[in-house]
Design a protein around this motif. Structure first.
Motif, PDB file in Angstrom:
ATOM      1  N   TYR A  45      93.109  30.459 -23.206  1.00 34.85           N
ATOM      2  CA  TYR A  45      93.092  29.165 -22.506  1.00 34.85           C
ATOM      3  C   TYR A  45      94.246  28.274 -23.010  1.00 34.85           C
ATOM      4  O   TYR A  45      94.943  27.629 -22.227  1.00 34.85           O
ATOM      5  N   ALA A 131      90.558  34.852 -28.965  1.00 30.17           N
ATOM      6  CA  ALA A 131      89.204  34.682 -28.416  1.00 30.17           C
ATOM      7  C   ALA A 131      88.210  35.568 -29.167  1.00 30.17           C
ATOM      8  O   ALA A 131      87.117  35.124 -29.545  1.00 30.17           O
ATOM      9  N   THR A 134      87.689  34.378 -32.720  1.00 38.22           N
ATOM     10  CA  THR A 134      86.841  33.168 -32.760  1.00 38.22           C
ATOM     11  C   THR A 134      85.377  33.531 -32.523  1.00 38.22           C
ATOM     12  O   THR A 134      84.470  32.952 -33.149  1.00 38.22           O
ATOM     13  N   GLY A 158      79.773  29.913 -21.126  1.00 33.61           N
ATOM     14  CA  GLY A 158      81.125  30.325 -20.703  1.00 33.61           C
ATOM     15  C   GLY A 158      81.218  31.827 -20.826  1.00 33.61           C
ATOM     16  O   GLY A 158      82.238  32.389 -21.240  1.00 33.61           O
ATOM     17  N   THR A 322      89.358  33.752 -14.892  1.00 33.96           N
ATOM     18  CA  THR A 322      89.506  35.092 -15.444  1.00 33.96           C
ATOM     19  C   THR A 322      88.157  35.627 -15.904  1.00 33.96           C
ATOM     20  O   THR A 322      87.259  34.881 -16.265  1.00 33.96           O
TER      21      THR A 322
HETATM   22  N1  LIG Z   1      87.641  26.805 -31.824  1.00 34.68           N
HETATM   23  C1  LIG Z   1      88.637  27.654 -31.774  1.00 34.68           C
HETATM   24  O1  LIG Z   1      89.282  27.971 -32.773  1.00 34.68           O
HETATM   25  C2  LIG Z   1      88.949  28.285 -30.452  1.00 34.68           C
HETATM   26  C3  LIG Z   1      89.588  29.524 -30.367  1.00 34.68           C
HETATM   27  C4  LIG Z   1      89.759  30.118 -29.114  1.00 34.68           C
HETATM   28  C5  LIG Z   1      89.349  29.445 -27.972  1.00 34.68           C
HETATM   29  N2  LIG Z   1      88.771  28.219 -28.112  1.00 34.68           N
HETATM   30  C6  LIG Z   1      88.298  27.490 -26.930  1.00 34.68           C
HETATM   31  O2  LIG Z   1      87.176  28.175 -26.391  1.00 34.68           O
HETATM   32  C7  LIG Z   1      87.123  27.972 -24.990  1.00 34.68           C
HETATM   33  C8  LIG Z   1      87.027  29.310 -24.287  1.00 34.68           C
HETATM   34  O3  LIG Z   1      88.194  30.074 -24.536  1.00 34.68           O
HETATM   35  P1  LIG Z   1      88.406  31.440 -23.752  1.00 34.68           P
HETATM   36  O4  LIG Z   1      89.653  32.045 -24.265  1.00 34.68           O
HETATM   37  O5  LIG Z   1      87.158  32.231 -23.734  1.00 34.68           O
HETATM   38  O6  LIG Z   1      88.666  30.861 -22.282  1.00 34.68           O
HETATM   39  P2  LIG Z   1      88.392  31.559 -20.874  1.00 34.68           P
HETATM   40  O7  LIG Z   1      88.585  33.023 -20.963  1.00 34.68           O
HETATM   41  O8  LIG Z   1      89.170  30.782 -19.883  1.00 34.68           O
HETATM   42  O9  LIG Z   1      86.835  31.322 -20.616  1.00 34.68           O
HETATM   43  C9  LIG Z   1      86.279  30.067 -20.436  1.00 34.68           C
HETATM   44  C10 LIG Z   1      84.998  30.201 -19.623  1.00 34.68           C
HETATM   45  O10 LIG Z   1      84.378  28.910 -19.573  1.00 34.68           O
HETATM   46  C11 LIG Z   1      83.678  28.787 -18.348  1.00 34.68           C
HETATM   47  N3  LIG Z   1      84.188  27.585 -17.662  1.00 34.68           N
HETATM   48  C12 LIG Z   1      85.394  27.399 -17.123  1.00 34.68           C
HETATM   49  N4  LIG Z   1      85.507  26.174 -16.582  1.00 34.68           N
HETATM   50  C13 LIG Z   1      84.324  25.577 -16.808  1.00 34.68           C
HETATM   51  C14 LIG Z   1      83.784  24.299 -16.467  1.00 34.68           C
HETATM   52  N5  LIG Z   1      84.502  23.393 -15.809  1.00 34.68           N
HETATM   53  N6  LIG Z   1      82.535  24.016 -16.867  1.00 34.68           N
HETATM   54  C15 LIG Z   1      81.808  24.921 -17.531  1.00 34.68           C
HETATM   55  N7  LIG Z   1      82.265  26.166 -17.857  1.00 34.68           N
HETATM   56  C16 LIG Z   1      83.496  26.476 -17.494  1.00 34.68           C
HETATM   57  C17 LIG Z   1      83.959  30.034 -17.532  1.00 34.68           C
HETATM   58  O11 LIG Z   1      82.887  30.948 -17.785  1.00 34.68           O
HETATM   59  P3  LIG Z   1      81.666  31.155 -16.753  1.00 34.68           P
HETATM   60  O12 LIG Z   1      82.271  31.142 -15.381  1.00 34.68           O
HETATM   61  O13 LIG Z   1      81.074  32.468 -17.134  1.00 34.68           O
HETATM   62  O14 LIG Z   1      80.732  30.004 -16.949  1.00 34.68           O
HETATM   63  C18 LIG Z   1      85.229  30.565 -18.172  1.00 34.68           C
HETATM   64  O15 LIG Z   1      85.370  31.938 -17.947  1.00 34.68           O
HETATM   65  C19 LIG Z   1      88.353  27.130 -24.656  1.00 34.68           C
HETATM   66  O16 LIG Z   1      87.992  25.760 -24.641  1.00 34.68           O
HETATM   67  C20 LIG Z   1      89.287  27.405 -25.815  1.00 34.68           C
HETATM   68  O17 LIG Z   1      90.226  26.367 -25.993  1.00 34.68           O
HETATM   69  C21 LIG Z   1      88.572  27.640 -29.307  1.00 34.68           C
END
Ligand SMILES: NC(=O)c1ccc[n+]([C@@H]2O[C@H](COP(=O)([O-])OP(=O)(O)OC[C@H]3O[C@@H](n4cnc5c(N)ncnc54)[C@H](OP(=O)(O)O)[C@@H]3O)[C@@H](O)[C@H]2O)c1
Length: 331
Positions: A45, A131, A134, A158, A322
């Motif tokens: 993301y 991802a 994490t 998510g 995705t």
């Molecule tokens: N803390 C850390 O160190 C760390 C590390 C990596 C990532 N992150 C964060 O973790 C999050 C997820 O990362 P990722 O790589 O898994 O991203 P991703 O592959 O884009 O997945 C995010 C998922 O969130 C859901 N989503 C998307 N838009 C949404 C909305 N408006 N409301 C509710 N749910 C929504 C969707 O799942 P569904 O359609 O299945 O609901 C989407 O597939 C991001 O915010 C990223 O910045 C944090």
């Protein structure tokens, strides 16, 4: 190394923003002790945000995004690494203020480099990427705070995203009963294949409520959504249960009360992967190569794109469109 190589470069000057493949040379790369020929990177993301002008991720331009990379060491000025070593590097300043993995060569600090653990290929390491790392950190912190399979069900929000998919897979391999919250009814079969036994609609888990406490449901949760979903988790976590707060795809703000904390003793755990200490980082990568390794990593969770496909893949991740993980074949 004198030859030129390809990299995906974003640039912003005044009101103009450009992105695309460019030829760079080693002289364009930032300072660092280890030069790596990059085999694979991935799409997170954060990389999506780095690819747009209003993303607030990139500190200065021109820039090469890509927070994850795996490949072979070509040159090293640090005794911990030598040419030919197979390595991965994620997080720290990579892809944020230091040129990242969307480049056939990357030069990074030796302190950021992890030897590729036995049991993972370059491609698998990037199918996991930030991802996956994490997700592993979230599971580790939940267990450190007392979560065990017999405590009850664990909710992953998510769920169809990268972090969510890998969290489901790890938790189900470890014997947990996993529920998954998703906004995509089309992905129910996929989530069940990863190990989710119960599926919830995103509308249910993001509903606003004035009630400070609701029926106790979750022994633990891995939350990549934040916002009203995190508020829902706080209201519905069981006595002494824990929430691993990892992300904010559903928004940064949430409203809650102190009651779940002082009446149920729940724990809200902050999960931060970028500056995770190297000792724990290496330990978690070892887990990801063994007992945490997702069963359907390459055949179901991840799909591969090329450097040329990046604009589309980056736009998709920003739309929440995705499924699972996107690996980028770099060279
Ligand atoms: N803390 C850390 O160190 C760390 C590390 C990596 C990532 N992150 C964060 O973790 C999050 C997820 O990362 P990722 O790589 O898994 O991203 P991703 O592959 O884009 O997945 C995010 C998922 O969130 C859901 N989503 C998307 N838009 C949404 C909305 N408006 N409301 C509710 N749910 C929504 C969707 O799942 P569904 O359609 O299945 O609901 C989407 O597939 C991001 O915010 C990223 O910045 C944090």
């Amino acid at each position: 190394m004198s030859a030129s190589f390809r990299a995906f470069v974003v640039n912003k000057t005044g009101d103009s923003f450009t992105s695309g493949l460019k030829e760079l040379t080693a002289a364009d790369l930032p300072a660092g002790e280890v030069l790596i020929k990059v085999a694979y990177s991935s799409v997170n993301y954060k990389d999506g945000l780095a690819s747009i002008p209003e993303g607030k991720i990139v500190r200065s331009y021109p820039f090469v995004p890509g927070v994850d990379l795996s490949g072979v060491v070509v040159e090293s000025g640090d005794p911990r690494f030598k040419p030919g070593d197979e390595v991965l590097a994620t997080s720290y300043e990579i892809g944020v203020s230091h040129y990242g993995g969307y480049s056939e060569y990357a030069r990074v600090k030796a302190d950021w480099v992890v030897p590729l653990p036995a049991g993972l290929t370059f491609k698998e390491a990037m199918a996991l990427g930030t991802a996956g790392f994490t997700a592993a950190l979230a599971v580790h912190q939940l267990e450190k705070n007392g979560l065990k399979p017999q405590n009850g069900p664990v909710l992953v929000t998510g769920a169809s995203g990268g972090l969510g998919s890998i969290a489901i897979s790890i938790l189900s391999s470890l014997g947990y009963t996993v529920s998954a919250s998703t906004g995509k009814s089309s992905e129910h079969d996929y989530l069940q294949k990863l190990g989710a036994s119960d599926l919830l609609d995103r509308q249910e888990t993001s509903a606003e409520s004035n009630r400070p406490l609701e029926k106790e449901r979750w022994a633990g949760s891995v939350d990549s959504v934040g916002g009203s979903t995190l508020a829902y988790l706080i209201r519905t976590t069981r006595y002494a249960g824990s929430i691993a707060s990892c992300g904010n795809t559903g928004g940064p703000n949430f409203s809650t009360t102190v009651f779940p904390f002082i009446l149920r003793g729940i724990n809200l755990l902050g999960i931060e992967s970028v500056n995770c200490p190297m000792e724990l980082r290496r330990e978690l990568w070892q887990h990801l190569a063994s007992d945490y390794k997702p069963r359907h990593l390459l055949d179901t969770i991840a799909h591969e794109v090329s450097l040329e496909d990046l604009p589309q893949a980056l736009a998709n991740v920003l739309k929440g469109g995705t499924r699972g993980r996107t690996i980028v074949k770099v060279s």
